[in-house]
Design a protein around this motif. Structure first.
Motif, PDB file in Angstrom:
ATOM      1  N   ILE A  36      48.072  21.105  24.479  1.00 41.82           N
ATOM      2  CA  ILE A  36      47.817  22.176  23.512  1.00 41.82           C
ATOM      3  C   ILE A  36      48.296  21.771  22.120  1.00 41.82           C
ATOM      4  CG2 ILE A  36      48.528  24.512  22.856  1.00 41.82           C
ATOM      5  CD1 ILE A  36      48.404  25.252  25.827  1.00 41.82           C
ATOM      6  N   GLU A  37      49.465  21.149  22.055  1.00 38.11           N
ATOM      7  CA  GLU A  37      49.982  20.703  20.756  1.00 38.11           C
ATOM      8  C   GLU A  37      49.094  19.624  20.153  1.00 38.11           C
ATOM      9  OE1 GLU A  37      53.998  19.558  21.513  1.00 38.11           O
ATOM     10  OE2 GLU A  37      54.763  21.620  21.504  1.00 38.11           O
ATOM     11  N   ALA A  38      48.544  18.744  20.993  1.00 35.89           N
ATOM     12  CA  ALA A  38      47.644  17.696  20.503  1.00 35.89           C
ATOM     13  C   ALA A  38      46.405  18.306  19.863  1.00 35.89           C
ATOM     14  CB  ALA A  38      47.245  16.763  21.647  1.00 35.89           C
ATOM     15  N   ILE A  39      45.855  19.334  20.501  1.00 32.73           N
ATOM     16  CA  ILE A  39      44.663  20.004  19.979  1.00 32.73           C
ATOM     17  C   ILE A  39      44.964  20.710  18.658  1.00 32.73           C
ATOM     18  CG2 ILE A  39      42.995  21.854  20.417  1.00 32.73           C
ATOM     19  CD1 ILE A  39      43.418  21.170  23.462  1.00 32.73           C
ATOM     20  N   ARG A  40      46.054  21.437  18.625  1.00 32.61           N
ATOM     21  CA  ARG A  40      46.389  22.203  17.422  1.00 32.61           C
ATOM     22  C   ARG A  40      46.739  21.295  16.251  1.00 32.61           C
ATOM     23  NH1 ARG A  40      49.845  27.061  20.448  1.00 32.61           N
ATOM     24  NH2 ARG A  40      47.995  28.192  21.203  1.00 32.61           N
ATOM     25  N   GLU A  41      47.449  20.214  16.503  1.00 29.04           N
ATOM     26  CA  GLU A  41      47.793  19.292  15.424  1.00 29.04           C
ATOM     27  C   GLU A  41      46.563  18.529  14.932  1.00 29.04           C
ATOM     28  OE1 GLU A  41      50.437  18.987  13.650  1.00 29.04           O
ATOM     29  OE2 GLU A  41      51.633  20.420  14.786  1.00 29.04           O
TER      30      GLU A  41
END
Length: 324
Positions: A36-41
């Protein structure tokens, strides 16, 4: 900075987040929070296009994307997904290969039939928690289904507003030409890298002539062109498919290429991976390039490639490296 995809009105970022690894299947798994963090960043740093498929984690990748983009402006994010690789045992087709799912060997079917196309898109919309898909793509050619049937199904979805653009994946020139007789295909997603430039012979010139966007996947050859796995620092889990995949490349030639790229990357103050992504993004006929990321750090690192500039002489210099 965004680029128009073929003749569609869809604009995509030059670099697209690839989410095969996020799905985990065949890639050794991934932590959901990291995904999820990879997508948002990625989105926060200008990589607004996200490529996925129902097969990536048998639905997991799409579900994680749906959760990650909650609360974001949907009009600022481009979701590229697919259909045509089916694992449900009550939906059959041509057996493509076997996959390990939940500890069991499960046949994966190719299915481009109209009813399956509609079914899969509805499931993807649900998993992604959205009411439209920016680009829908046939994942792999299905020899048992007429090309025209699959194209007509995507045209129907386009007219209904459930998708904004239609594309194919892994189509060679002959199949693309046949598909164009039924529908205005907007893109073809194919493997393309410094180590695999076969599309330059026939497919790429034809796609450019017909104004079909090319989406390049595996530009880093699944991590091999980062240099991480040639110097012993990279480790792969036993269920990672790359253990066998990497064996097709000549280690000596690879190391020579990586050394040349490393020298130029040092001069440009970027990583080898960023250099490879930038070179690929700058090749004629390439609309967008997929770069995978398992966590925020990798996502930001990939996105920083958008700010690396290569001159014509440097682009030609790199091509001389890969042709030696």
């Amino acid at each position: 900075m965004k680029r128009q995809l073929g003749t569609s009105e869809l604009q995509v970022s030059p670099l697209t987040l690839g989410t095969f690894a996020i799905g985990g299947l065949m890639w050794g798994g991934n932590d959901k929070k990291d995904s999820i963090e990879a997508i948002r960043e990625s989105i926060a740093h200008g990589v607004t296009s996200i490529d996925t498929a129902p097969f990536y984690g048998v639905g997991l990748s799409e579900e994680v994307i749906g959760e990650a983009i909650k609360g974001t402006d949907r009009s600022k994010v481009e979701i590229l997904t697919k259909f045509g690789l089916v694992w449900e045992q009550d939906v059959k087709g041509t057996v493509a290969f076997d996959a390990q799912i939940d500890g069991k060997t499960v046949p994966i079917y190719k299915n481009g039939r109209k009813e399956n196309v509609i079914r899969e898109v509805e499931n993807s919309l649900r998993r992604l928690q959205t009411d439209y898909i920016d680009l829908i793509q046939l994942h792999w050619p299905d020899v048992e289904t007429p090309v025209s049937e699959t194209m007509e199904a995507m045209e129907q979805l386009l007219k209904s507003g459930k998708v904004r653009a239609i594309g194919v994946s892994n189509y060679d020139r002959a199949l693309l030409e046949e598909g164009l007789q039924t529908a205005q295909i907007h893109s073809d997603q194919v493997s393309y890298s410094m180590l695999n430039r076969s599309i330059e012979e026939e497919l790429l010139p034809f796609a450019m002539e017909k104004n079909v966007g090319i989406i390049a996947y595996s530009p880093l050859e699944r991590g091999l062109l980062t240099g991480k796995y040639s110097n012993g620092t990279g480790t792969l889990s036993s269920d990672d498919h790359r253990n066998g995949y990497f064996q097709q490349f000549d280690p000596q030639k690879l190391n020579t290429l990586l050394q040349a790229l490393n020298d130029l990357a040092s001069a440009k103050q970027c990583s080898v991976a960023q250099l490879v992504l930038v070179w690929t993004m700058n090749q004629k006929g390439i609309t967008t390039v997929l770069g995978g990321a398992r966590n925020a750090e990798q996502a930001i690192h990939n996105a920083q490639a958008l700010h690396v500039q290569l001159s014509d002489s440097e682009l030609n210099q790199i091509r001389s490296f890969i042709q030696n």
